[in-house]
Motif scaffolding. Structure first.
Motif, PDB file in Angstrom:
ATOM      1  N   GLY A  18      59.995 -51.959  47.101  1.00  0.00           N
ATOM      2  CA  GLY A  18      61.316 -52.104  46.496  1.00  0.00           C
ATOM      3  C   GLY A  18      61.747 -53.518  46.217  1.00  0.00           C
ATOM      4  O   GLY A  18      62.605 -53.767  45.378  1.00  0.00           O
ATOM      5  N   ASP A  32      64.768 -44.602  48.169  1.00  0.00           N
ATOM      6  CA  ASP A  32      65.897 -45.115  48.939  1.00  0.00           C
ATOM      7  C   ASP A  32      65.758 -44.645  50.393  1.00  0.00           C
ATOM      8  O   ASP A  32      65.828 -43.455  50.670  1.00  0.00           O
ATOM      9  CB  ASP A  32      67.187 -44.573  48.302  1.00  0.00           C
ATOM     10  CG  ASP A  32      68.435 -45.163  48.932  1.00  0.00           C
ATOM     11  OD1 ASP A  32      68.338 -45.642  50.081  1.00  0.00           O
ATOM     12  OD2 ASP A  32      69.492 -45.128  48.286  1.00  0.00           O
ATOM     13  N   CYS A  48      66.228 -44.333  44.508  1.00  0.00           N
ATOM     14  CA  CYS A  48      67.389 -45.225  44.490  1.00  0.00           C
ATOM     15  C   CYS A  48      68.241 -44.921  43.259  1.00  0.00           C
ATOM     16  O   CYS A  48      67.722 -44.563  42.200  1.00  0.00           O
ATOM     17  CB  CYS A  48      66.926 -46.671  44.373  1.00  0.00           C
ATOM     18  SG  CYS A  48      66.139 -47.273  45.833  1.00  0.00           S
ATOM     19  N   ASP A  49      69.538 -45.117  43.390  1.00  0.00           N
ATOM     20  CA  ASP A  49      70.441 -44.893  42.256  1.00  0.00           C
ATOM     21  C   ASP A  49      70.059 -45.780  41.064  1.00  0.00           C
ATOM     22  O   ASP A  49      70.118 -45.364  39.917  1.00  0.00           O
ATOM     23  CB  ASP A  49      71.890 -45.187  42.662  1.00  0.00           C
ATOM     24  CG  ASP A  49      72.396 -44.147  43.648  1.00  0.00           C
ATOM     25  OD1 ASP A  49      71.785 -43.064  43.729  1.00  0.00           O
ATOM     26  OD2 ASP A  49      73.403 -44.431  44.340  1.00  0.00           O
ATOM     27  N   SER A  50      69.677 -47.025  41.384  1.00  0.00           N
ATOM     28  CA  SER A  50      69.332 -47.940  40.286  1.00  0.00           C
ATOM     29  C   SER A  50      68.129 -47.403  39.517  1.00  0.00           C
ATOM     30  O   SER A  50      68.023 -47.613  38.303  1.00  0.00           O
ATOM     31  CB  SER A  50      69.037 -49.332  40.829  1.00  0.00           C
ATOM     32  OG  SER A  50      68.048 -49.279  41.823  1.00  0.00           O
ATOM     33  N   GLY A  80      68.621 -53.406  41.515  1.00  0.00           N
ATOM     34  CA  GLY A  80      69.030 -52.786  42.768  1.00  0.00           C
ATOM     35  C   GLY A  80      68.452 -53.462  44.000  1.00  0.00           C
ATOM     36  O   GLY A  80      68.612 -52.959  45.114  1.00  0.00           O
ATOM     37  N   ARG A  91      69.213 -52.725  48.093  1.00  0.00           N
ATOM     38  CA  ARG A  91      68.162 -52.390  49.063  1.00  0.00           C
ATOM     39  C   ARG A  91      68.079 -53.419  50.177  1.00  0.00           C
ATOM     40  O   ARG A  91      67.726 -53.104  51.306  1.00  0.00           O
ATOM     41  CB  ARG A  91      66.808 -52.281  48.344  1.00  0.00           C
ATOM     42  CG  ARG A  91      66.708 -51.073  47.434  1.00  0.00           C
ATOM     43  CD  ARG A  91      65.282 -50.833  46.991  1.00  0.00           C
ATOM     44  NE  ARG A  91      64.866 -51.761  45.955  1.00  0.00           N
ATOM     45  CZ  ARG A  91      64.973 -51.524  44.651  1.00  0.00           C
ATOM     46  NH1 ARG A  91      65.482 -50.382  44.246  1.00  0.00           N
ATOM     47  NH2 ARG A  91      64.579 -52.410  43.776  1.00  0.00           N
ATOM     48  N   ASN A  97      74.606 -51.603  53.877  1.00  0.00           N
ATOM     49  CA  ASN A  97      74.741 -50.598  52.818  1.00  0.00           C
ATOM     50  C   ASN A  97      76.019 -50.743  51.995  1.00  0.00           C
ATOM     51  O   ASN A  97      76.702 -49.761  51.710  1.00  0.00           O
ATOM     52  CB  ASN A  97      74.678 -49.181  53.390  1.00  0.00           C
ATOM     53  CG  ASN A  97      73.356 -48.922  54.051  1.00  0.00           C
ATOM     54  OD1 ASN A  97      72.338 -49.421  53.599  1.00  0.00           O
ATOM     55  ND2 ASN A  97      73.377 -48.172  55.145  1.00  0.00           N
TER      56      ASN A  97
END
Lengths: 163, 326
Positions: free
Chosen positions: B57, B117, B158-160, B269, B273, B278
């Motif tokens: 990541g 994630d 991950c959202d990104s 992102g 990470r 968070n």
């Protein structure tokens, strides 16, 4: 957690005198403010002026910092597009300001708190009416309380002792 | 995954053996499960430790900023680097900002099918400590102290990555095809939802997120765009970022740091990470990414030719936000 815009609500609009920081460019807006003065155009005594070489000189950090240090609003004013003393400083500034204004709005800071305008050296009347408008805008939304740093005073004292 | 890992190792081995590169930056197995560490390979024998999976990541472009060889005109050594789509966009931005010289780089691009994630795994995983996770490209097998479990990869991305438009690098010397390109929406749903909230609630949400911050600067250190020799957060004269425990100072830091990335943030992102607390930084930074695209038609890192939006202007740029007297 501090609540948003709740303090000073019991004060009426007329009691609240906004404190507005105005960054004025040396070549146009500062001269425009000067002209407003010598022409006796009235405007409310709410602004504190910092003269800067160009609106392009303004680091967006200054604007955010001014709000954090307790100003209720910030105005940046420069030469009209095409009239910049440095040819293009205000064009670059316009791009930064557009993003900054939208970003602060998105985070929840009222759009009226950060304003940008073009005032030429010949526009004393325009300068005075812009200051009136901004003062009215900020009077309506009240003082900026939720972003204000409370330990400002203390830190200033420390700084004075050190220097 | 295994196939592309082989391709990476073989490529790197050959490049190092032929002395085409002096160093390769990639990933190796991390010391903890669900983590991969950056790896700096100089000997071709060590190339076999390189890996590629959904835990890689970290944005490797971040290491290029501290390599003097990349700026030294007299040295002819090249540096190899493994790039996902987002690392690649960061590199493109760094090249445009004249921070690195393209001719000093050997880019092994890899089309990425998303980074996993860790927090989402912890939510989905059953009881027990996670011992190992195996990513085979379709599914994820999690081995915990209480047994084995299979998760769908897409559920834990991950959202990104779910919102990534360009998972395949555009600027590379060698391209390895691993995942496949997924079309993503142009603007982020979460930022639209946030923007629709009343103003006071938006600010409260911003306060809530930022109040988690412990000012470790991991977001800044993980960000390839944050390469200032002296960050405003550490300047002492004047001292912009107060050394207090006040929330307003933290918010100031984050507003300014995010704004510094305006028009440059590639939405990789990596900051999210890297954050140990968070903090959902992307909820705020993504807005600037979308705004820059909408207003100036610029997508950071997508092309070497486009001029960064804040380094140029159009005479007729929109100025609806300027104050006009009544």
């Amino acid at each position: 957690m501090r609540s948003v815009g709740m303090e000073n609500k019991n004060k009426s609009d007329s009691d609240f005198e906004p404190r507005i920081l105005a960054f004025l460019c040396n070549w146009c807006s500062y001269a425009g403010a000067d002209l407003a003065g010598v022409s006796r155009f009235q405007y409310p005594p709410t602004i504190r002026v910092i003269r800067v070489p160009c609106s392009g000189r303004i680091n967006p950090l200054y604007i955010v910092k001014a709000l954090q240090l307790g100003f209720d609003g910030v105005l940046v004013s420069g030469c009209h597009p095409g009239d910049c003393h440095y040819i293009s400083g205000n064009y670059f500034a316009r791009r930064k300001f557009a993003l900054l204004k939208r970003f602060l709005d998105y985070l929840g800071i009222e759009t009226e708190r950060v304003q940008f305008s073009w005032v030429s050296a010949a526009e004393g009347a325009r300068f005075s009416s812009i200051i009136k408008k901004i003062t009215d805008d900020i009077k309506k939304i009240g003082p900026l309380t939720y972003f204000k740093k409370t330990a400002v005073q203390k830190e200033r004292i420390h700084e004075t002792i050190r220097t | 995954m295994k196939q592309s890992e082989h391709e990476i190792v073989n490529n790197v081995r050959k490049l190092l053996d032929d002395r085409k590169i002096a160093l390769f930056i990639g990933y190796q197995r991390g010391t903890l499960p669900l983590c991969a560490s950056p790896s700096f390979v100089v000997e071709s024998n060590d190339a076999s430790s390189l890996i590629w999976n959904g835990f890689c990541g970290c944005n490797l472009a971040v290491f290029l900023r501290s390599l003097p060889a990349l700026k030294d005109q007299s040295s002819s050594a090249r540096i190899g680097i493994l790039c996902k789509g987002c690392d690649n966009r960061s590199i493109v931005e760094l090249i445009k900002e004249k921070q690195i010289d393209r001719s000093k780089l050997f880019i092994i691009g890899i089309s990425c099918d998303g980074i996993i994630d860790r927090n989402k795994i912890i939510v989905h995983a059953s009881e027990g400590d996670i011992i190992e996770a195996i990513d085979n490209g379709e599914i994820l097998t999690i081995r915990t102290s209480s047994g084995e479990q299979v998760l769908k990869r897409r559920e834990v991305l991950c959202d990104s990555c779910l919102q990534c438009k360009y998972p395949t690098p555009s600027e590379y010397d060698v391209l390895i095809r691993a995942g496949e390109h997924k079309a993503a929406p142009a603007t982020s749903e979460s930022t639209q939802q946030f923007a629709a909230m009343p103003r006071g609630e938006r600010w409260r949400k911003f306060e809530d997120e930022i109040s988690k911050c412990i000012r470790c600067y991991a977001c800044r250190n993980a960000c390839p765009g944050c390469y200032c020799k002296e960050c405003f957060a550490e300047q002492t004269r004047p001292r912009w970022f107060g050394t207090t425990s006040e929330l307003s100072d933290l918010m100031f830091y984050h507003i300014v740091r995010m704004f510094h990335q305006a028009g440059r943030c590639v939405d990789c992102g990596a900051c999210v990470r890297a954050c140990p607390m968070n903090v959902d930084l992307r909820l705020f930074s993504r807005m600037l990414v979308d705004e820059v695209t909408e207003r100036y038609g610029y997508e950071p890192g997508v092309s070497l030719k486009d001029i960064p939006p804040l380094a140029m202007f159009q005479v007729d740029d929109k100025q609806e936000f300027m104050t006009e007297p009544d």
